[in-house]
Design an enzyme around this catalytic site. Sequence first.
Site, PDB file in Angstrom:
ATOM      1  N   TYR A 142       0.765  -1.196  -0.018  1.00  0.00           N
ATOM      2  CA  TYR A 142      -0.033   0.005  -0.074  1.00  0.00           C
ATOM      3  C   TYR A 142       0.820   1.366   0.044  1.00  0.00           C
ATOM      4  O   TYR A 142       0.458   2.149  -0.513  1.00  0.00           O
ATOM      5  CB  TYR A 142      -0.668  -0.064   1.149  1.00  0.00           C
ATOM      6  CG  TYR A 142      -2.399  -0.635   1.005  1.00  0.00           C
ATOM      7  CD1 TYR A 142      -2.306  -2.126   0.635  1.00  0.00           C
ATOM      8  CD2 TYR A 142      -3.364   0.239   1.310  1.00  0.00           C
ATOM      9  CE1 TYR A 142      -3.609  -2.443   0.712  1.00  0.00           C
ATOM     10  CE2 TYR A 142      -4.742  -0.528   1.090  1.00  0.00           C
ATOM     11  CZ  TYR A 142      -4.874  -2.100   0.771  1.00  0.00           C
ATOM     12  OH  TYR A 142      -5.856  -2.543   0.833  1.00  0.00           O
ATOM     13  N   LYS A 191       2.898 -15.509   2.307  1.00  0.00           N
ATOM     14  CA  LYS A 191       3.111 -16.274   1.306  1.00  0.00           C
ATOM     15  C   LYS A 191       4.658 -16.658   1.234  1.00  0.00           C
ATOM     16  O   LYS A 191       5.250 -16.090   0.022  1.00  0.00           O
ATOM     17  CB  LYS A 191       2.421 -15.325   0.002  1.00  0.00           C
ATOM     18  CG  LYS A 191       2.522 -15.986  -1.179  1.00  0.00           C
ATOM     19  CD  LYS A 191       1.393 -17.111  -1.385  1.00  0.00           C
ATOM     20  CE  LYS A 191       1.543 -17.840  -2.678  1.00  0.00           C
ATOM     21  NZ  LYS A 191       0.826 -19.171  -2.684  1.00  0.00           N
ATOM     22  N   ASP A 223      -3.331 -18.259   0.688  1.00  0.00           N
ATOM     23  CA  ASP A 223      -4.268 -19.001  -0.430  1.00  0.00           C
ATOM     24  C   ASP A 223      -4.987 -20.098   0.621  1.00  0.00           C
ATOM     25  O   ASP A 223      -6.280 -20.231   0.607  1.00  0.00           O
ATOM     26  CB  ASP A 223      -3.816 -19.629  -1.602  1.00  0.00           C
ATOM     27  CG  ASP A 223      -2.443 -20.526  -1.248  1.00  0.00           C
ATOM     28  OD1 ASP A 223      -1.819 -20.376  -0.168  1.00  0.00           O
ATOM     29  OD2 ASP A 223      -1.939 -21.017  -2.156  1.00  0.00           O
ATOM     30  N   ASP A 247      -6.457  -6.885   4.173  1.00  0.00           N
ATOM     31  CA  ASP A 247      -7.617  -6.046   3.471  1.00  0.00           C
ATOM     32  C   ASP A 247      -8.470  -7.064   2.822  1.00  0.00           C
ATOM     33  O   ASP A 247      -9.767  -7.158   3.000  1.00  0.00           O
ATOM     34  CB  ASP A 247      -7.100  -5.256   2.309  1.00  0.00           C
ATOM     35  CG  ASP A 247      -8.148  -4.349   1.514  1.00  0.00           C
ATOM     36  OD1 ASP A 247      -9.095  -4.068   2.112  1.00  0.00           O
ATOM     37  OD2 ASP A 247      -8.151  -4.396   0.317  1.00  0.00           O
ATOM     38  N   ASP A 251     -12.556  -8.856   4.184  1.00  0.00           N
ATOM     39  CA  ASP A 251     -13.757  -8.695   3.633  1.00  0.00           C
ATOM     40  C   ASP A 251     -14.213 -10.106   3.677  1.00  0.00           C
ATOM     41  O   ASP A 251     -15.662 -10.349   3.711  1.00  0.00           O
ATOM     42  CB  ASP A 251     -13.659  -8.232   2.222  1.00  0.00           C
ATOM     43  CG  ASP A 251     -13.790  -6.814   2.111  1.00  0.00           C
ATOM     44  OD1 ASP A 251     -13.458  -6.152   2.907  1.00  0.00           O
ATOM     45  OD2 ASP A 251     -14.314  -6.167   0.785  1.00  0.00           O
TER      46      ASP A 251
END
Length: 357
Positions: A142, A191, A223, A247, A251
Amino acid sequence: MQMNIALVKGDGIGPEIVTSAVAVLNAIGEKYGHTFVFTDVLAGGCAIDATGIPLPQETVDTCLASDSVLLGAVGGPKWDTLPGNIRPEKALLGLRSALGLYTNLRPARLYPALKDECPLRADIVEKGFDLLMVRELTGGIYFGDRGRREGKYGPEAYDTEAYSVMEIERIARAAFEAARKRRGKVTSIDKANVLETSRLWRETVHRLAAEYPDVEVQDMLVDNAAMQLVRNPSSFDVVVTTNMFGDILSDEASQISGSIGLLPSASLGEGKRGLYEPIHGSAPDIAGQNKANPLATILSAAMMLRYAFDLGEEADAIERAVDKALEDGCRTADIARGEGVRALSCTEMTAEVIKRL
Ligand code: IPM
Ligand code: MG
């Protein structure tokens, strides 16, 4: 006690939901003898319209001078075609950064009253879940270097992910501390099979884990985490991850709790001053129609009372009132399903919560 709160109502449904949370705070203030003084400041699309930029310095200064910040949402189609550096979202990122708010707490749980809203299989819903997502908020991709350039195949764009040991340590520490107050488990999501930042992340979390022998640490690839969130959400207690993974996963976590309209968040730094906001966006499609679900913002105000002002009892009272309203069948449009369920407006839902304080 008198507390000064900066209000960043923002765009879309922002003003409606912040007004709801203010009404709840005022009701709490009356009941418990506190005075909240609110100051409106501009950020996001409305700031672009009024001043030409998404985050005026005056807004930053007022937030820095206040005891806490309550934010609605920023952004909307009107400003979608602006260049990246003057988009409304820049205001949010700029505020998080200017206030040094590197820890983002996003609790997600299944409300028993909303079991039917959970899209998961019945046997998974039966087990319930209650997790705390700890998202790094002022670093990573970001905030990394980005731009356009000429590449091997012609024009290209790039964004960079960088994390320092210091940034990983402080967010991991926040997660370990939170786990101590909960069920004592941290799942660190990365990851590491591909990304170097993730390998440093994992190394650093493990080193820190030695200081928290009472906390169980588990690594999980992002994942797999996306899959486990819908397969076995009750296995999570505290989840710690990067800005971008957090982020995305928050959700997902919100959807399995029934609606994104329910999830609050607290963004914290070193001091007591934090920024409190729902995790959802400005929902321009229902803006100004008194249809928004105010609960995520009301619950964010509860988090503010708890973290910024040490008013745990008052925070509990708000959370209990929300629980009770849901148990009693109060539903806004996003969670009103089935025959004969009337969707309450934003102001009606707010009144139902206040009635139960
Ligand atoms: C969030 C939002 C923001 C983010 C956007 C609006 C910049 O999606 O708070 O989750 O990506 O952090
Ligand atoms: Mg988001």
